[in-house]
Design an enzyme around this catalytic site. Sequence first.
Site, mmCIF file in Angstrom:
data_model
loop_
_atom_site.group_PDB
_atom_site.id
_atom_site.type_symbol
_atom_site.label_atom_id
_atom_site.label_comp_id
_atom_site.label_asym_id
_atom_site.label_seq_id
_atom_site.Cartn_x
_atom_site.Cartn_y
_atom_site.Cartn_z
ATOM 1 N N ARG A 42 44.542 32.927 63.915
ATOM 2 C CA ARG A 42 43.900 31.694 64.367
ATOM 3 C C ARG A 42 44.527 31.175 65.651
ATOM 4 N NH1 ARG A 42 40.831 27.936 61.157
ATOM 5 N NH2 ARG A 42 40.701 26.046 62.374
ATOM 6 N N LYS A 132 44.372 42.946 46.248
ATOM 7 C CA LYS A 132 44.145 42.196 45.035
ATOM 8 C C LYS A 132 44.598 40.737 45.200
ATOM 9 C CE LYS A 132 47.625 42.149 42.123
ATOM 10 N NZ LYS A 132 48.712 41.388 42.793
ATOM 11 N N GLU A 200 60.423 41.936 36.452
ATOM 12 C CA GLU A 200 60.957 41.559 37.762
ATOM 13 C C GLU A 200 62.070 40.542 37.589
ATOM 14 O OE1 GLU A 200 58.058 41.473 41.226
ATOM 15 O OE2 GLU A 200 56.863 40.635 39.608
ATOM 16 N N ASP A 219 48.077 38.700 37.948
ATOM 17 C CA ASP A 219 48.842 39.164 39.105
ATOM 18 C C ASP A 219 49.276 40.620 38.953
ATOM 19 O OD1 ASP A 219 50.197 38.933 41.555
ATOM 20 O OD2 ASP A 219 52.072 38.397 40.571
ATOM 21 N N HIS A 224 47.914 46.416 38.195
ATOM 22 C CA HIS A 224 48.974 47.420 38.220
ATOM 23 C C HIS A 224 49.190 48.109 36.863
ATOM 24 C CE1 HIS A 224 49.613 45.786 42.094
ATOM 25 N NE2 HIS A 224 50.539 44.897 41.812
#
Length: 434
Positions: A42, A132, A200, A219, A224
Amino acid sequence: MKTQFVIFGITGDLSKRKLLPALAAIAKSGKLKKTSIIGVSRRSIDIEALLNETFDDDEVSKDNLRERLSGLEMDVALPEDYTALKKHLWLDQKDSQVIFYLSVPPQASVPIVEKLGEAGINTANVKILLEKPFGVDLASAQENIGRDHAHFEESQLYRIDHYLAKEMAQNIMIFRRGNALFSQVWNNQFIESIDVIASEKIGIEGRAQFYEQTGALRDVLQGHLMQLASLILLDLPHEFSWDDAARLRTQALQEVSLADPAKSVRAQYDSYEKEVANSGSQTETFAAVTLSSNDPRWRDVPIHLITGKALAEKTTHITIRFKKQRDAQANTLTFNIQPHEGVSLELIAKKSGYERELETRQLHFDYTQNAQLPDAYEQVLLDAMTSNKNLFASSEEVLRSWEILQPIQHAWSMQHAELLSYPKGSTIASILEP
Ligand code: BG6
């Protein structure tokens, strides 16, 4: 073939963390000849500042990209800016292709695809790389995919699931095919259960707005983990070609039953509400779902998909637990997707010494000891350049994954399942068996 990469959102986080480093690595390998990169943003782009922010003092990477990189200011909401963009593109040139990479928030991606199409930037040599999440549920995914298809053929749409492109994920089918010892026992007669785990250590890393609308199920689990599970479940034909990979994964997912909310657990780490400044947030940072397949080869084998943030360790792995036979112990085979990419097999052996005691030992093969592994994004970008779609998620796969999880999404949205709380740094076991 000449390639033009057009990156929307080039100054964003994903671009700096993954895309530009991947392009620099590909350039280093000599595979980025005849390629130019246009960064769309932008505001006007200071190329030198962008290179410095991305690569610090890695002068080689900067040099590899500097001469190919140019910036273009545009407002993605304005149709006239697409007409201006069109003039810079190699749309009608022979032996050339234009690859768009939309590194933009999920809600911005479909309108951009539509505006590209409306501006006539959808000739056969145009490809679109999409990130995604592909929708937030089955209905929105259907709508988004329908809107994409109004302007582009499915063959032009490359839906990235970077887990499919991880070195060890690619190795699963090779391993299954190449090792008769395992291919013969790849069914419910010998296999007790399948665990697909992505744990994680990091929390949401400042992505409060994104994560509040997403949660762990959407997510990581929906894309995944479902993809990884399909690599274990798919029926490998005698004559296998990589071109069949997406179709085989989809077939495997078609056999998976709709998820049972009673076999799901959701939880949130204790400081999450504070991090997102939303007390009472119902967003899960941990999701565990047990699925089953109607395929006779997999009947009665539980498939556990588990993911979470702020857990005790960073590990993505798939563990296949084999059945116990008579008084022998059960063996396990683990695909370590990351870190320490490799395969390990748990065996029972005699403990050395005078006594005839048993112990569990591991046979282990570690990729990283003898190879520098390419990042999944390098694979994804190279494959898109060479029209190799087998490591991308097809629309059908995406829709089927949402469909399987729909009952859980519904139950969770109606607060039919308790949202457990866990301290940061918890183990998966401590959440599932408090
Ligand atoms: C992304 C998720 O798709 O995958 C992130 O949006 C997650 O929340 C990431 O952290 C994990 O990827 P990797 O490759 O680090 O395991």
